[in-house]
Write a protein that holds these residues in place. Sequence first.
Motif, PDB file in Angstrom:
ATOM      1  N   MET A   1     -10.723  -5.372 -18.979  1.00 43.02           N
ATOM      2  CA  MET A   1      -9.709  -4.575 -18.690  1.00 43.02           C
ATOM      3  C   MET A   1      -9.548  -4.290 -17.069  1.00 43.02           C
ATOM      4  SD  MET A   1      -8.468  -0.756 -20.022  1.00 43.02           S
ATOM      5  CE  MET A   1      -9.489  -0.818 -21.580  1.00 43.02           C
ATOM      6  N   GLY A   2      -8.414  -4.411 -16.333  1.00 44.47           N
ATOM      7  CA  GLY A   2      -8.348  -4.486 -14.978  1.00 44.47           C
ATOM      8  C   GLY A   2      -8.110  -2.853 -14.701  1.00 44.47           C
ATOM      9  N   THR A   3      -8.380  -2.811 -13.434  1.00 42.20           N
ATOM     10  CA  THR A   3      -8.020  -1.310 -12.998  1.00 42.20           C
ATOM     11  C   THR A   3      -6.573  -1.334 -12.506  1.00 42.20           C
ATOM     12  OG1 THR A   3      -8.570  -1.942 -10.608  1.00 42.20           O
ATOM     13  CG2 THR A   3     -10.349  -1.019 -12.064  1.00 42.20           C
ATOM     14  N   ILE A   4      -6.078   0.068 -12.593  1.00 44.16           N
ATOM     15  CA  ILE A   4      -4.535   0.367 -12.202  1.00 44.16           C
ATOM     16  C   ILE A   4      -4.698   0.799 -10.707  1.00 44.16           C
ATOM     17  CG2 ILE A   4      -2.788   1.914 -12.499  1.00 44.16           C
ATOM     18  CD1 ILE A   4      -3.758   2.013 -15.390  1.00 44.16           C
ATOM     19  N   PRO A   5      -3.865   0.011  -9.762  1.00 42.45           N
ATOM     20  CA  PRO A   5      -3.816   0.426  -8.436  1.00 42.45           C
ATOM     21  C   PRO A   5      -3.094   1.659  -8.421  1.00 42.45           C
ATOM     22  CG  PRO A   5      -2.283  -1.346  -9.008  1.00 42.45           C
ATOM     23  CD  PRO A   5      -3.203  -1.076 -10.421  1.00 42.45           C
ATOM     24  N   PRO A   6      -3.528   2.512  -7.079  1.00 37.95           N
ATOM     25  CA  PRO A   6      -2.751   3.525  -6.997  1.00 37.95           C
ATOM     26  C   PRO A   6      -1.355   3.388  -6.802  1.00 37.95           C
ATOM     27  CG  PRO A   6      -4.322   3.254  -5.340  1.00 37.95           C
ATOM     28  CD  PRO A   6      -4.597   2.103  -6.093  1.00 37.95           C
ATOM     29  N   PRO A   7      -0.494   4.463  -7.031  1.00 35.84           N
ATOM     30  CA  PRO A   7       0.891   4.254  -6.750  1.00 35.84           C
ATOM     31  C   PRO A   7       1.109   4.213  -5.043  1.00 35.84           C
ATOM     32  CG  PRO A   7       0.516   6.636  -7.128  1.00 35.84           C
ATOM     33  CD  PRO A   7      -0.662   5.743  -7.326  1.00 35.84           C
ATOM     34  N   ASN A   8       2.195   3.400  -4.829  1.00 36.20           N
ATOM     35  CA  ASN A   8       2.647   3.276  -3.391  1.00 36.20           C
ATOM     36  C   ASN A   8       3.397   4.493  -3.245  1.00 36.20           C
ATOM     37  OD1 ASN A   8       3.656   2.516  -0.761  1.00 36.20           O
ATOM     38  ND2 ASN A   8       4.535   0.753  -1.765  1.00 36.20           N
ATOM     39  N   THR A   9       3.064   5.272  -2.122  1.00 32.95           N
ATOM     40  CA  THR A   9       3.730   6.435  -1.743  1.00 32.95           C
ATOM     41  C   THR A   9       4.168   6.403  -0.587  1.00 32.95           C
ATOM     42  OG1 THR A   9       1.857   7.640  -1.226  1.00 32.95           O
ATOM     43  CG2 THR A   9       2.517   7.903  -3.463  1.00 32.95           C
ATOM     44  N   GLY A  10       4.289   5.320   0.100  1.00 36.08           N
ATOM     45  CA  GLY A  10       4.428   5.093   1.602  1.00 36.08           C
ATOM     46  C   GLY A  10       6.178   5.390   1.883  1.00 36.08           C
ATOM     47  N   ASP A  11       7.143   5.175   0.774  1.00 35.54           N
ATOM     48  CA  ASP A  11       8.555   5.469   1.095  1.00 35.54           C
ATOM     49  C   ASP A  11       8.853   6.785   0.267  1.00 35.54           C
ATOM     50  OD1 ASP A  11       8.105   4.128  -1.130  1.00 35.54           O
ATOM     51  OD2 ASP A  11       9.910   3.015  -0.873  1.00 35.54           O
ATOM     52  N   LEU A  12       7.874   7.693  -0.020  1.00 32.88           N
ATOM     53  CA  LEU A  12       8.181   8.739  -0.844  1.00 32.88           C
ATOM     54  C   LEU A  12       8.867   9.704  -0.117  1.00 32.88           C
ATOM     55  CD1 LEU A  12       7.683  10.335  -3.527  1.00 32.88           C
ATOM     56  CD2 LEU A  12       5.708  11.475  -2.316  1.00 32.88           C
ATOM     57  N   HIS A  13      10.104  10.189  -1.006  1.00 38.97           N
ATOM     58  CA  HIS A  13      10.989  10.938  -0.752  1.00 38.97           C
ATOM     59  C   HIS A  13      11.465  11.944  -1.740  1.00 38.97           C
ATOM     60  CE1 HIS A  13      14.483  12.987   1.261  1.00 38.97           C
ATOM     61  NE2 HIS A  13      15.247  12.683   0.173  1.00 38.97           N
ATOM     62  N   VAL A  14      11.419  13.271  -1.561  1.00 38.12           N
ATOM     63  CA  VAL A  14      11.478  14.101  -2.457  1.00 38.12           C
ATOM     64  C   VAL A  14      12.800  15.043  -2.185  1.00 38.12           C
ATOM     65  CG1 VAL A  14      10.493  16.285  -3.650  1.00 38.12           C
ATOM     66  CG2 VAL A  14       8.751  14.504  -2.876  1.00 38.12           C
ATOM     67  N   SER A  15      13.600  15.092  -3.147  1.00 39.80           N
ATOM     68  CA  SER A  15      14.913  15.772  -3.145  1.00 39.80           C
ATOM     69  C   SER A  15      14.605  17.190  -3.686  1.00 39.80           C
ATOM     70  CB  SER A  15      16.049  15.197  -3.387  1.00 39.80           C
ATOM     71  OG  SER A  15      16.968  15.958  -3.595  1.00 39.80           O
ATOM     72  N   VAL A  16      14.556  18.321  -3.301  1.00 35.55           N
ATOM     73  CA  VAL A  16      14.376  19.705  -3.815  1.00 35.55           C
ATOM     74  C   VAL A  16      15.638  19.858  -4.614  1.00 35.55           C
ATOM     75  CG1 VAL A  16      14.053  22.024  -3.526  1.00 35.55           C
ATOM     76  CG2 VAL A  16      12.829  20.486  -2.217  1.00 35.55           C
ATOM     77  N   GLU A  17      16.744  19.401  -4.062  1.00 36.34           N
ATOM     78  CA  GLU A  17      18.014  19.674  -4.998  1.00 36.34           C
ATOM     79  C   GLU A  17      17.838  18.782  -6.295  1.00 36.34           C
ATOM     80  OE1 GLU A  17      17.914  18.733  -1.795  1.00 36.34           O
ATOM     81  OE2 GLU A  17      18.483  20.580  -0.816  1.00 36.34           O
ATOM     82  N   ASP A  18      17.403  17.606  -6.107  1.00 39.59           N
ATOM     83  CA  ASP A  18      17.395  16.988  -7.458  1.00 39.59           C
ATOM     84  C   ASP A  18      16.303  17.467  -8.532  1.00 39.59           C
ATOM     85  OD1 ASP A  18      19.301  15.257  -6.522  1.00 39.59           O
ATOM     86  OD2 ASP A  18      17.807  13.644  -6.093  1.00 39.59           O
ATOM     87  N   LEU A  19      15.278  17.897  -7.856  1.00 37.08           N
ATOM     88  CA  LEU A  19      14.200  18.715  -8.866  1.00 37.08           C
ATOM     89  C   LEU A  19      14.648  19.971  -9.570  1.00 37.08           C
ATOM     90  CD1 LEU A  19      10.929  18.591  -6.613  1.00 37.08           C
ATOM     91  CD2 LEU A  19      11.670  17.219  -8.720  1.00 37.08           C
ATOM     92  N   ASP A  20      15.745  20.724  -8.699  1.00 39.42           N
ATOM     93  CA  ASP A  20      16.394  21.865  -9.231  1.00 39.42           C
ATOM     94  C   ASP A  20      17.043  21.660 -10.273  1.00 39.42           C
ATOM     95  OD1 ASP A  20      14.852  23.508  -7.543  1.00 39.42           O
ATOM     96  OD2 ASP A  20      16.668  23.784  -6.016  1.00 39.42           O
ATOM     97  N   ALA A  21      18.037  20.481 -10.214  1.00 35.44           N
ATOM     98  CA  ALA A  21      18.957  19.968 -11.091  1.00 35.44           C
ATOM     99  C   ALA A  21      18.149  19.274 -12.357  1.00 35.44           C
ATOM    100  CB  ALA A  21      19.727  18.569 -10.467  1.00 35.44           C
ATOM    101  N   ALA A  22      16.929  18.673 -12.084  1.00 33.43           N
ATOM    102  CA  ALA A  22      16.349  18.157 -13.281  1.00 33.43           C
ATOM    103  C   ALA A  22      15.808  19.644 -13.965  1.00 33.43           C
ATOM    104  CB  ALA A  22      14.953  17.374 -12.851  1.00 33.43           C
ATOM    105  N   ALA A  23      15.224  20.553 -13.479  1.00 33.08           N
ATOM    106  CA  ALA A  23      14.855  21.658 -13.919  1.00 33.08           C
ATOM    107  C   ALA A  23      16.046  22.406 -14.963  1.00 33.08           C
ATOM    108  CB  ALA A  23      14.322  22.691 -13.240  1.00 33.08           C
ATOM    109  N   ALA A  24      17.157  22.389 -14.378  1.00 35.38           N
ATOM    110  CA  ALA A  24      18.349  22.846 -15.168  1.00 35.38           C
ATOM    111  C   ALA A  24      18.764  22.183 -16.370  1.00 35.38           C
ATOM    112  CB  ALA A  24      19.654  22.949 -14.061  1.00 35.38           C
ATOM    113  N   TYR A  25      18.746  20.826 -16.163  1.00 32.56           N
ATOM    114  CA  TYR A  25      19.025  19.821 -17.215  1.00 32.56           C
ATOM    115  C   TYR A  25      17.860  19.906 -18.434  1.00 32.56           C
ATOM    116  CZ  TYR A  25      19.498  15.465 -19.956  1.00 32.56           C
ATOM    117  OH  TYR A  25      19.747  14.811 -20.795  1.00 32.56           O
TER     118      TYR A  25
END
Length: 146
Positions: A1-25
Amino acid sequence: MGTIPPPNTGDLHVSVEDLDAAAAYVERLKQYVDDTILYEMERVKERMKGDSNNAQTVPNGTPFGAYEDARMQWQALTTSTTNMEMHLKTLSQRLASLKQGTEDIAKAFRDAEARNGANGKEIERLLESAAPPPAAGGAPTYPYTA
């Protein structure tokens, strides 16, 4: 069984508005489960009780009848209904946890953005208050002690 590489977070962008919308949904989903589906489960359980005005005349009778297969089917239906109700309650609790977690993540990013903005303004203030750099080959404008 191989190892799972860590996620590539180089271009990570967080939209707080989208998180708020997801919480409302997620909250709307939870309300649907609580208000509609659980209500319908209660109605099913009430209908399963049958006509309480007409008592069973046969001992150990069920709405399906009194023979052994009918009792087994009735027991299976009762167990199934109880299990479904427990799953719906668990789903509602997990949706509430998901909503809370999403709101916590949005708050953390909102707080981090505020701190970053404050730190940036503090850096700008310090840079603006610093003495200008000396001319090429010139002496610094502050006293230098060795």
